[in-house]
Write a protein that holds these residues in place. Sequence first.
Motif, PDB file in Angstrom:
ATOM      1  N   ASP A  37      -0.551 -50.487  18.041  1.00  0.00           N
ATOM      2  CA  ASP A  37      -0.256 -51.654  17.209  1.00  0.00           C
ATOM      3  C   ASP A  37       0.695 -52.602  17.933  1.00  0.00           C
ATOM      4  O   ASP A  37       0.541 -53.830  17.874  1.00  0.00           O
ATOM      5  CB  ASP A  37       0.375 -51.229  15.884  1.00  0.00           C
ATOM      6  N   GLU A  38       1.676 -52.027  18.610  1.00  0.00           N
ATOM      7  CA  GLU A  38       2.632 -52.839  19.346  1.00  0.00           C
ATOM      8  C   GLU A  38       1.928 -53.587  20.477  1.00  0.00           C
ATOM      9  O   GLU A  38       2.219 -54.760  20.734  1.00  0.00           O
ATOM     10  CB  GLU A  38       3.738 -51.944  19.909  1.00  0.00           C
ATOM     11  N   ALA A  39       0.987 -52.920  21.133  1.00  0.00           N
ATOM     12  CA  ALA A  39       0.222 -53.563  22.210  1.00  0.00           C
ATOM     13  C   ALA A  39      -0.568 -54.743  21.655  1.00  0.00           C
ATOM     14  O   ALA A  39      -0.598 -55.834  22.242  1.00  0.00           O
ATOM     15  CB  ALA A  39      -0.716 -52.554  22.862  1.00  0.00           C
ATOM     16  N   TYR A  40      -1.225 -54.518  20.517  1.00  0.00           N
ATOM     17  CA  TYR A  40      -2.022 -55.583  19.886  1.00  0.00           C
ATOM     18  C   TYR A  40      -1.158 -56.792  19.547  1.00  0.00           C
ATOM     19  O   TYR A  40      -1.532 -57.942  19.808  1.00  0.00           O
ATOM     20  CB  TYR A  40      -2.678 -55.018  18.635  1.00  0.00           C
ATOM     21  N   LEU A  41       0.023 -56.529  18.977  1.00  0.00           N
ATOM     22  CA  LEU A  41       0.917 -57.622  18.596  1.00  0.00           C
ATOM     23  C   LEU A  41       1.458 -58.353  19.825  1.00  0.00           C
ATOM     24  O   LEU A  41       1.626 -59.581  19.802  1.00  0.00           O
ATOM     25  CB  LEU A  41       2.071 -57.089  17.752  1.00  0.00           C
TER      26      LEU A  41
END
Length: 221
Positions: A37-41
């Motif tokens: 999720d952090e990568a996506y954001l």
Amino acid sequence: MFNKVLIADDLGSINDGVLGLLQKLGINDIVQVQYCDEAYLKIKEGLLKKAPFDLLISDLSFVADYRKQTFTSGDALATAIKKEHPELKVIIYSVEDRFQRIRHLYNEIRVDAYVGKGRTGLSDLQKAVQDVFIDKRFISPAISQALSPTQDLEITTYDIRLLKLLSLGHSHQSMSTQLEALNITPSGVSSIEKRINGLKMQFGAQNRVHLISLVKDLGLI
């Protein structure tokens, strides 16, 4: 060479190795994260700030913790990124060696490279980064057989359903009842028994337990 790279891996030691490799290649703008999720954001944030990433290097498996995640695996992350931002290069760097999963990522999700973690992992990753930069796709030689036509399996949706029921411990009679209730044919006990025996022969399985073990290893169920 790439200007800005994002590394997504929940193991710090792996991140450090990849970081050192990228710096060796002359890449200095590198961001490391431990959650999909952090990568996506981070990718979305980079686009909003007009400072997009050129490359994502991601693992497939991420250990779950107290954080609730939308993307729980590298597969899900890669699928979303390739759909929403096909211009962003994606390299999968993973210990996963099951043919079905590799094929799906490489042939259907169309990741730009698949690199196996192992003895030659970092050297393969270096070659992958260099190849992907010039728009060449890459797969580690040690697992390239996953894409070979000789590894094709003649297995249907019906077979997958039978194998899933078998893995849950259902008897042939119980499987027959469930298939009949779903209007799935053939649902007869003799037909089910014949097909399961055929699958055992196809996979070279000695018994039902061995068959389930083999198809799970291949990522079929």
